[in-house]
Scaffold this motif. Structure first.
Motif, PDB file in Angstrom:
ATOM      1  N   HIS A  78     -10.714  -9.250   0.007  1.00 41.26           N
ATOM      2  CA  HIS A  78      -9.525  -8.483   0.384  1.00 41.26           C
ATOM      3  C   HIS A  78      -8.359  -9.425   0.722  1.00 41.26           C
ATOM      4  O   HIS A  78      -7.317  -8.965   1.194  1.00 41.26           O
ATOM      5  CB  HIS A  78      -9.823  -7.590   1.587  1.00 41.26           C
ATOM      6  CG  HIS A  78     -10.777  -6.473   1.310  1.00 41.26           C
ATOM      7  ND1 HIS A  78     -10.428  -5.341   0.614  1.00 41.26           N
ATOM      8  CD2 HIS A  78     -12.086  -6.308   1.623  1.00 41.26           C
ATOM      9  CE1 HIS A  78     -11.477  -4.525   0.528  1.00 41.26           C
ATOM     10  NE2 HIS A  78     -12.497  -5.095   1.125  1.00 41.26           N
TER      11      HIS A  78
ATOM     12  N   LYS B  85       2.775 -11.637   4.046  1.00 41.55           N
ATOM     13  CA  LYS B  85       2.101 -10.701   3.146  1.00 41.55           C
ATOM     14  C   LYS B  85       2.572  -9.269   3.362  1.00 41.55           C
ATOM     15  O   LYS B  85       2.082  -8.346   2.697  1.00 41.55           O
ATOM     16  CB  LYS B  85       0.584 -10.751   3.383  1.00 41.55           C
ATOM     17  CG  LYS B  85      -0.078 -12.066   3.022  1.00 41.55           C
ATOM     18  CD  LYS B  85      -1.579 -11.998   3.323  1.00 41.55           C
ATOM     19  CE  LYS B  85      -2.269 -13.316   3.007  1.00 41.55           C
ATOM     20  NZ  LYS B  85      -3.710 -13.296   3.356  1.00 41.55           N
ATOM     21  N   GLY B  86       3.452  -9.093   4.341  1.00 37.56           N
ATOM     22  CA  GLY B  86       3.973  -7.757   4.596  1.00 37.56           C
ATOM     23  C   GLY B  86       3.020  -6.852   5.340  1.00 37.56           C
ATOM     24  O   GLY B  86       3.160  -5.622   5.304  1.00 37.56           O
ATOM     25  N   LEU B  87       2.045  -7.441   6.023  1.00 37.18           N
ATOM     26  CA  LEU B  87       1.026  -6.619   6.683  1.00 37.18           C
ATOM     27  C   LEU B  87       1.327  -6.339   8.151  1.00 37.18           C
ATOM     28  O   LEU B  87       0.839  -5.356   8.700  1.00 37.18           O
ATOM     29  CB  LEU B  87      -0.345  -7.302   6.571  1.00 37.18           C
ATOM     30  CG  LEU B  87      -0.833  -7.562   5.137  1.00 37.18           C
ATOM     31  CD1 LEU B  87      -2.111  -8.374   5.140  1.00 37.18           C
ATOM     32  CD2 LEU B  87      -1.047  -6.227   4.411  1.00 37.18           C
TER      33      LEU B  87
ATOM     34  N   THR C 273       2.381  -2.928   9.676  1.00 34.24           N
ATOM     35  CA  THR C 273       3.280  -2.229   8.752  1.00 34.24           C
ATOM     36  C   THR C 273       2.467  -1.147   8.038  1.00 34.24           C
ATOM     37  O   THR C 273       1.238  -1.140   8.127  1.00 34.24           O
ATOM     38  CB  THR C 273       3.820  -3.202   7.686  1.00 34.24           C
ATOM     39  OG1 THR C 273       2.703  -3.700   6.941  1.00 34.24           O
ATOM     40  CG2 THR C 273       4.571  -4.354   8.318  1.00 34.24           C
ATOM     41  N   PRO C 274       3.118  -0.248   7.324  1.00 37.52           N
ATOM     42  CA  PRO C 274       2.357   0.723   6.529  1.00 37.52           C
ATOM     43  C   PRO C 274       1.379   0.034   5.583  1.00 37.52           C
ATOM     44  O   PRO C 274       0.232   0.480   5.437  1.00 37.52           O
ATOM     45  CB  PRO C 274       3.453   1.468   5.762  1.00 37.52           C
ATOM     46  CG  PRO C 274       4.635   1.404   6.666  1.00 37.52           C
ATOM     47  CD  PRO C 274       4.560   0.053   7.336  1.00 37.52           C
ATOM     48  N   ALA C 275       1.803  -1.065   4.981  1.00 43.83           N
ATOM     49  CA  ALA C 275       0.904  -1.796   4.081  1.00 43.83           C
ATOM     50  C   ALA C 275      -0.296  -2.355   4.847  1.00 43.83           C
ATOM     51  O   ALA C 275      -1.424  -2.353   4.348  1.00 43.83           O
ATOM     52  CB  ALA C 275       1.658  -2.923   3.378  1.00 43.83           C
ATOM     53  N   GLY C 276      -0.050  -2.824   6.062  1.00 40.29           N
ATOM     54  CA  GLY C 276      -1.131  -3.348   6.879  1.00 40.29           C
ATOM     55  C   GLY C 276      -2.110  -2.256   7.270  1.00 40.29           C
ATOM     56  O   GLY C 276      -3.328  -2.441   7.245  1.00 40.29           O
TER      57      GLY C 276
ATOM     58  N   GLU D  80      -2.583   0.464   5.631  1.00 38.99           N
ATOM     59  CA  GLU D  80      -3.297   0.865   4.420  1.00 38.99           C
ATOM     60  C   GLU D  80      -4.419  -0.120   4.117  1.00 38.99           C
ATOM     61  O   GLU D  80      -5.537   0.267   3.779  1.00 38.99           O
ATOM     62  CB  GLU D  80      -2.284   0.938   3.261  1.00 38.99           C
ATOM     63  CG  GLU D  80      -2.785   1.613   1.998  1.00 38.99           C
ATOM     64  CD  GLU D  80      -3.409   0.622   1.033  1.00 38.99           C
ATOM     65  OE1 GLU D  80      -4.181   1.063   0.165  1.00 38.99           O
ATOM     66  OE2 GLU D  80      -3.135  -0.609   1.141  1.00 38.99           O
ATOM     67  N   LEU D  81      -4.126  -1.404   4.278  1.00 43.19           N
ATOM     68  CA  LEU D  81      -5.153  -2.412   3.992  1.00 43.19           C
ATOM     69  C   LEU D  81      -6.336  -2.299   4.940  1.00 43.19           C
ATOM     70  O   LEU D  81      -7.491  -2.297   4.506  1.00 43.19           O
ATOM     71  CB  LEU D  81      -4.557  -3.824   4.068  1.00 43.19           C
ATOM     72  CG  LEU D  81      -5.579  -4.942   3.814  1.00 43.19           C
ATOM     73  CD1 LEU D  81      -6.171  -4.847   2.426  1.00 43.19           C
ATOM     74  CD2 LEU D  81      -4.953  -6.316   4.033  1.00 43.19           C
TER      75      LEU D  81
ATOM     76  N   ARG E  93      -8.595   0.299   4.137  1.00 41.88           N
ATOM     77  CA  ARG E  93      -9.415   0.042   2.968  1.00 41.88           C
ATOM     78  C   ARG E  93     -10.537  -0.949   3.287  1.00 41.88           C
ATOM     79  O   ARG E  93     -11.637  -0.875   2.740  1.00 41.88           O
ATOM     80  CB  ARG E  93      -8.523  -0.519   1.835  1.00 41.88           C
ATOM     81  CG  ARG E  93      -8.907  -0.085   0.461  1.00 41.88           C
ATOM     82  CD  ARG E  93      -7.740  -0.012  -0.527  1.00 41.88           C
ATOM     83  NE  ARG E  93      -6.522  -0.688  -0.116  1.00 41.88           N
ATOM     84  CZ  ARG E  93      -6.252  -1.977  -0.328  1.00 41.88           C
ATOM     85  NH1 ARG E  93      -7.119  -2.742  -0.949  1.00 41.88           N
ATOM     86  NH2 ARG E  93      -5.099  -2.484   0.069  1.00 41.88           N
TER      87      ARG E  93
END
Lengths: 144, 144
Positions: free
Chosen positions: A34, A80-82, A100-103, A105-106, A109
């Motif tokens: 990941h 990484k924008g997380l 962040t939203p990306a974080g 989301e990650l 997952r």
DNA sequence: TATTGTTATACTCTATAACTATA
DNA sequence: TATAGTTATAGAGTATAACAATA
């Protein structure tokens, strides 16, 4: 003079270390798929249960890292924008680290994978009586 | 879809990681007082039960390190006079790493401390029934 | 050709210390 | 003065790849 470990004690210790190593190795390898290190995963995991973010010093303390080390890792994750560095309304010096939203989301997952691995390697290999004993026993080790 | 961990399972996992971390941290710190890292201690420990030495590739495999990484650590230990590189009678390419007298003396001094720490933090906190269950349970985790 | 071990190189991570800014 | 966080710097460790020597 310390009493040497007898065979059973030595075996228990050996197996504890081996189990710990095995779990850690498997986790490390999975996280790498990941794109995360264990420290980074720990940071994201902490943040995932703190919607308002966590202060850098507090986080550094929780993870047993120096402020400078955390600052470095926060920079990596930010790149990484997380995660994002947000200011603290109550203290102008403080920075709160947030997902962040990306974080989010990650971590959403990664966590199921992580749980599946832990289940496969650990939980599902023990019956509930064993699990209870292991939990109670190791709790004594974990405490100061 | 993986079944999420229930409260007991999560607690068991958490406590296993916490116990492992605590032990590892304590061991790392103690070894530092002897001027050793964990990898170096592992190397010396392996050599202490192999009077004829161990080949570099075999040792690297046992410790889950690359050959180059082991070569580096062997150099460190050699620089401290704790190990020696000896040639292998049967294979001109091979190097056998062996303990020097100083290395033997050091490991003889470190091991009792190590045992005392493990006893203090782990063994002596559990009764013999707990120890047996922990041993049997974690053996299932340690195995493939 | 495969294997043993070393080395050059680059990269990641960590900590110490010096620094800025706010409390 | 003390605390929050960053940054410059240096050090330890690891891996990859290229290499020399032997099997």
């Amino acid at each position: 003079m310390t009493t040497p470990l007898n065979e059973d004690e030595l075996a228990a210790y050996f197996v504890l270390r081996a189990a710990g190593d095995r779990l850690q190795r498997a986790v490390t390898q999975q996280l790498r798929t990941h794109g995360l290190t264990e420290v980074q995963f720990s940071i994201l995991a902490q943040l995932s249960s703190a919607p308002d973010g966590v202060g850098m010093s507090e986080l550094a303390g929780a993870l047993v890292v120096t402020k400078s080390g955390l600052s470095y890792q926060a920079g990596q994750l930010e790149g990484k924008g997380l995660v994002a560095r947000t200011s603290d309304a109550a203290d102008e010096r403080a920075i709160r680290l947030t997902l962040t939203p990306a974080g989010l989301e990650l971590i959403g997952r990664v966590l199921p994978d992580h749980v599946a691995l832990v289940r496969d390697l650990f939980i599902d290999r023990l019956d509930s009586a064993e699990l209870a004993t292991v939990r109670a026993s190791l709790a004594k080790v974990a405490r100061g």
